[in-house]
Motif scaffolding. Structure first.
Motif, short mmCIF file in Angstrom:
data_model
loop_
_atom_site.label_atom_id
_atom_site.label_comp_id
_atom_site.label_asym_id
_atom_site.label_seq_id
_atom_site.Cartn_x
_atom_site.Cartn_y
_atom_site.Cartn_z
N ARG A 179 71.51 58.50 26.03
CA ARG A 179 71.44 58.67 24.62
C ARG A 179 71.31 57.26 23.75
O ARG A 179 70.79 57.10 22.89
CB ARG A 179 72.67 59.34 24.08
CG ARG A 179 72.74 60.02 22.80
CD ARG A 179 71.92 60.96 22.74
NE ARG A 179 72.29 61.92 21.66
CZ ARG A 179 71.24 62.93 21.03
NH1 ARG A 179 70.04 62.73 21.30
NH2 ARG A 179 71.62 63.69 20.23
N GLN A 180 71.84 56.24 24.25
CA GLN A 180 71.89 54.90 23.95
C GLN A 180 70.52 54.00 24.60
O GLN A 180 70.55 52.85 24.43
CB GLN A 180 72.91 54.08 24.17
CG GLN A 180 74.32 54.63 23.58
CD GLN A 180 74.08 55.23 21.95
OE1 GLN A 180 73.39 54.22 20.91
NE2 GLN A 180 74.32 56.22 21.41
N ASP A 181 69.47 54.73 25.04
CA ASP A 181 68.18 54.15 25.33
C ASP A 181 68.25 53.70 26.59
O ASP A 181 67.17 52.91 26.91
CB ASP A 181 67.56 53.56 24.18
CG ASP A 181 67.44 54.03 23.00
OD1 ASP A 181 67.17 55.44 22.96
OD2 ASP A 181 67.70 53.73 21.68
N PHE A 182 69.27 53.79 27.34
CA PHE A 182 69.22 53.18 28.79
C PHE A 182 68.18 54.15 29.60
O PHE A 182 68.29 55.37 29.44
CB PHE A 182 70.46 53.02 29.35
CG PHE A 182 71.28 51.80 28.82
CD1 PHE A 182 71.09 50.59 29.65
CD2 PHE A 182 71.91 51.82 27.93
CE1 PHE A 182 71.79 49.40 29.23
CE2 PHE A 182 72.53 50.54 27.59
CZ PHE A 182 72.39 49.48 28.13
N ALA B 118 74.29 60.71 30.46
CA ALA B 118 73.75 61.33 29.38
C ALA B 118 74.15 60.32 28.21
O ALA B 118 73.37 60.05 27.41
CB ALA B 118 74.35 62.59 29.20
N GLY B 119 75.40 59.82 28.30
CA GLY B 119 76.03 58.98 27.24
C GLY B 119 74.85 57.59 27.22
O GLY B 119 74.58 57.28 26.08
N LEU B 120 74.75 57.11 28.50
CA LEU B 120 74.05 55.91 28.43
C LEU B 120 72.61 56.23 28.03
O LEU B 120 72.09 55.14 27.43
CB LEU B 120 73.95 55.62 30.07
CG LEU B 120 75.09 54.92 30.43
CD1 LEU B 120 75.16 54.78 31.98
CD2 LEU B 120 75.21 53.17 29.99
N LEU C 107 67.39 64.40 27.54
CA LEU C 107 67.44 62.83 27.83
C LEU C 107 66.73 62.64 29.21
O LEU C 107 66.95 63.46 30.04
CB LEU C 107 68.90 62.69 28.06
CG LEU C 107 69.89 62.70 26.50
CD1 LEU C 107 71.31 62.72 26.78
CD2 LEU C 107 69.24 61.59 25.56
N VAL D 52 78.19 60.76 31.87
CA VAL D 52 78.21 59.26 31.78
C VAL D 52 76.67 58.94 31.52
O VAL D 52 76.24 58.21 30.88
CB VAL D 52 78.97 58.36 32.70
CG1 VAL D 52 78.43 56.89 32.74
CG2 VAL D 52 80.45 58.52 32.48
#
Lengths: 262, 305
Positions: free
Chosen positions: B60-63, B56-58, B91, B54
């Motif tokens: 990836r969207q620049d968080f 990594a997913g965040l 990341l 999760v």
């Protein structure tokens, strides 16, 4: 979200199926069965459902061939890209790569990662306050991974309604049928215990897939695609060996002839 | 260090892109951060593999993503998720492991992290921070936060002698000076040597250095340390980490590649995951001969070498 002007025809599905087989035959690569079971849904998702910043995460990374073929059908990959599939100095590895293809946000291939990555991505869009959609395609065998259930718990708890989970339910895995390997069939009975919008459909019926993708979004959406491993090629259908085996020249010719007759 | 960690992260919480994930830990410590971040403070539950992906997913969207747990739960359980989902995509997720080394003492070996940075430094692009003192946390969080790399922060417990003026944070710091050998300690372990070394005469007192950022290729040895090593009667590396993959071997490899001689090398390290009896961090350091008295014995040996 559905871009009806991109509506696929039967010829589009057939052309993609033939290109997939050609790519796998040219490269001498297997994993064809699970690619053919997933291809129809992937084509519809990319051509008719996703738009803008929407993301697709292929959790069953061994269906990379279907993903590459889908991107080829959108002209985001070219024939010369596909010709290098699985060869030296290629972008198109046996599983989705970590970089080089904008439509592939994550390298996958180790099962049990994709749904968590999708949940994190969906949470990111939710925190940003936008309605960007995330679609994640899992295999059915992959639900034997504990991390997939961790991800489901998380996605439900955080009410990630911008996430759609697809299950390629072809009932065959690497070394047996899913019911022989782990007694949780049918999987949807386990999924029903969560607060989800669960739909069980024919994974090769384009209209059923379209309708399911237009369904309710007030809960996490799970669409179980009842599919056939090796779909479209009679000698491959529902046969476990096509999880792995590459095509011989004779088999390839027969498969293409069969698809052309349809 | 948890209070200092919390303060440092609260100070960053105004950044709208900051997100903090915890694996159901932080009770009586991280509540101010929870309050400051609101929905961007996420208790991911007892599900570390999912938490890392999760994150990594965040990212990836620049968080800007920080992940917190007890050290072994932070890297050992979800190692493949760190490898595939974070580092393969470079990341900049920051993993914070509390209680590195034998920090969880008598809680037992399931809670110890004595192979953490060795394991993580095998991954591409990974940085490791090992703050030595509570006062370091502010700078460590700022430096890790500013870095574009994935990172692991090994938190411990600062143990400077009473009244000791902690020097400002730097990746390398010299804590004591003298005519003795060079001692390099990784992270908080250095604190327990300061008092013992200060009682030694200047002639025998070691040049004690503390290193807080790994690997060496990202944090080269300072010139002053290199020049001391040329003249030093010996070198001792102390780390609360197993021998394999530790700082000691990284240092020797580095020196060998640079054609720099190392005389009379001694390595003090975490000797075992299990001893015959359980005990506190202090007890386990004694078992591993990492305590101050054991270090003084090593120095005596070097003196006679």
């Amino acid at each position: 979200m559905m871009a009806t002007n991109n509506r696929l025809t039967a010829e589009d599905f057939s052309a993609a199926r033939k290109r997939l087989l050609q790519m796998h035959f040219d490269s001498g690569v297997g994993h064809i069965g699970g690619n053919l079971s997933a291809l129809d849904a992937m084509l519809i998702i990319f051509h008719e459902y996703l738009s803008g910043e929407d993301k697709f995460i292929l959790s069953k990374g061994h269906s990379a061939g279907a993903l590459y073929t889908t991107l080829w059908s959108l002209r985001r990959l070219q024939d010369h890209d596909l010709e290098l599939f699985h060869k030296d100095n290629t972008l198109l590895a046996g599983h989705p790569p970590a970089k080089g293809i904008a439509d592939i946000p994550f390298a996958t291939g180790s099962l049990g990662h994709g749904l968590s990555l999708a949940a994190g991505t969906a949470l990111a869009f939710k925190l940003k306050g936008n309605d960007t959609q995330v679609v994640c395609l899992t295999s059915d065998g992959e639900w034997q991974e504990g991390s997939t259930w961790e991800a489901l718990i998380f996605a439900c708890h955080h009410r990630l309604f911008n996430l759609t989970v697809l299950v390629d339910h072809n009932e065959l895995q690497g070394f047996g049928s899913t019911s022989d390997v782990a007694s949780m069939s049918p999987l949807w009975d386990r999924l029903k215990g969560f607060d989800v919008n669960l739909q069980i459909i024919d994974g090769h019926d384009a209209d059923a897939i379209r309708a399911a993708l237009e369904g309710e979004r007030q809960r996490l959406r799970i669409i179980v695609l009842r599919t056939v491993k090796g779909h479209g090629v009679s000698f491959m259908e529902n046969r476990m060996e096509w999880h792995y085996l590459p095509l011989t020249e004779d088999q390839y010719r027969k498969a293409i002839e069969e698809l052309e007759l349809k | 260090m948890r209070k200092q960690l919390c303060d440092a992260l609260v100070a960053r919480a105004t950044k709208p892109e900051m997100v903090f994930l915890t694996g159901d830990l932080g009770f009586m410590a991280l509540e101010p951060l929870q309050q400051a971040l609101g929905p961007r403070f996420i208790n991911a539950g007892v599900a570390e593999q999912n938490m890392i992906s999760v994150a990594a997913g965040l990212a990836r969207q620049d968080f800007e993503v920080w992940v917190y747990s007890i050290a072994p739960f932070c890297y050992a359980r979800p190692f493949e998720q760190i490898r595939n989902d974070i580092t393969f995509h470079n990341l900049p997720v920051k993993l914070i492991g509390n209680g590195g080394g034998y920090g969880y003492g008598v809680m037992g070996p399931t809670h110890h992290a004595i192979e953490d940075y060795g394991v993580l430094l095998t991954l591409p692009g990974m940085s490791v921070y090992v703050p030595a003192f509570d006062e370091d946390m502010d700078a460590v969080i700022a430096r890790a936060g500013a870095s574009s790399r994935p990172a692991y922060i090994r938190m411990g417990r600062g143990e400077p002698p009473k009244g000791y003026a902690v020097p400002a944070y730097a990746p390398w710091r010299q804590l004591t000076c003298g005519g003795g050998p060079v001692v390099i300690a990784v992270g908080p372990l250095a604190g327990i040597y300061i008092g013992a070394f200060e009682h030694l005469s200047a002639e025998y007192r070691p040049n004690l250095w503390i290193v807080s950022e790994l690997p060496i290729e990202q944090n080269p040895l300072p010139h002053e340390l290199l020049s001391q090593l040329e003249k030093s009667p010996g070198l001792c590396v102390a780390e609360e980490h197993v021998r394999q993959g530790g700082f000691g071997s990284d240092l020797l490899l580095h020196m060998a590649e640079k054609n720099r001689a190392v005389r009379n090398f001694r390595h003090c390290y975490a000797r075992a995951h299990h001893f015959d009896r359980y005990g506190s961090q202090k007890f386990l350091r004694q078992q591993s001969a990492l305590d101050a008295d054991s270090m003084l014995d090593v120095l005596k040996g070097l003196h006679h070498a």
